[in-house]
Write a protein that holds these residues in place. Sequence first.
Motif, short mmCIF file in Angstrom:
data_model
loop_
_atom_site.label_atom_id
_atom_site.label_comp_id
_atom_site.label_asym_id
_atom_site.label_seq_id
_atom_site.Cartn_x
_atom_site.Cartn_y
_atom_site.Cartn_z
N PHE A 55 0.83 -1.20 0.00
CA PHE A 55 0.00 0.00 0.00
C PHE A 55 0.87 1.25 0.00
CE2 PHE A 55 -2.11 3.35 2.53
CZ PHE A 55 -3.13 3.66 1.65
N GLN A 56 1.86 1.29 0.86
CA GLN A 56 2.73 2.47 0.94
C GLN A 56 3.48 2.68 -0.37
OE1 GLN A 56 5.78 2.47 3.95
NE2 GLN A 56 5.83 4.68 3.97
N ALA A 57 3.96 1.60 -0.98
CA ALA A 57 4.68 1.72 -2.25
C ALA A 57 3.77 2.29 -3.33
CB ALA A 57 5.23 0.37 -2.66
N ALA A 58 2.54 1.80 -3.40
CA ALA A 58 1.59 2.31 -4.38
C ALA A 58 1.32 3.79 -4.14
CB ALA A 58 0.30 1.51 -4.34
N GLN A 59 1.15 4.16 -2.88
CA GLN A 59 0.92 5.57 -2.55
C GLN A 59 2.10 6.44 -2.99
OE1 GLN A 59 -1.87 7.14 -0.26
NE2 GLN A 59 -2.66 5.64 -1.70
N LEU A 60 3.31 5.98 -2.70
CA LEU A 60 4.51 6.74 -3.06
C LEU A 60 4.69 6.86 -4.57
CD1 LEU A 60 7.00 5.41 -0.36
CD2 LEU A 60 5.98 7.70 -0.49
N LYS A 61 4.21 5.87 -5.31
CA LYS A 61 4.28 5.92 -6.77
C LYS A 61 3.13 6.72 -7.38
CE LYS A 61 5.63 2.89 -9.56
NZ LYS A 61 5.92 1.79 -10.47
N GLY A 62 2.20 7.16 -6.54
CA GLY A 62 1.06 7.92 -7.03
C GLY A 62 -0.01 7.05 -7.67
N ILE A 63 0.00 5.76 -7.35
CA ILE A 63 -1.00 4.83 -7.88
C ILE A 63 -2.22 4.86 -6.96
CG2 ILE A 63 -1.49 2.40 -8.32
CD1 ILE A 63 1.52 2.06 -8.92
N LYS A 64 -3.38 4.98 -7.56
CA LYS A 64 -4.60 4.94 -6.75
C LYS A 64 -4.62 3.64 -5.96
CE LYS A 64 -9.58 4.94 -6.92
NZ LYS A 64 -10.79 5.09 -7.71
#
Length: 98
Positions: A55-64
Amino acid sequence: MPTTIWEVRIGIEKIQNHYQEFNPIKHIDKWNTPILIFQGGKDFRVPIGQGQEAFQAAQLKGIKSRFVYLPDENHWVLSGHNAQVWQREFFGWLKETL
């Protein structure tokens, strides 16, 4: 010291190697689509850290992304109340994402 039946039967080192081999964070460079993560607090198949890291990685990549934590569930949602939560979150996610 082993904490699950799988660690006792298979061995901690082998289990930990599998956790690392299939850890979603190792494949983040390929991610580009929205991701909905359900995490059970009693899930021995997917350590909670892996769900949180994803979840954190997706958030940092700007992925919904959305992280739904169900502390009393394992790999499957078994309680009636949590099943309703799962359904609401899942179908809400589909409605807003597709």
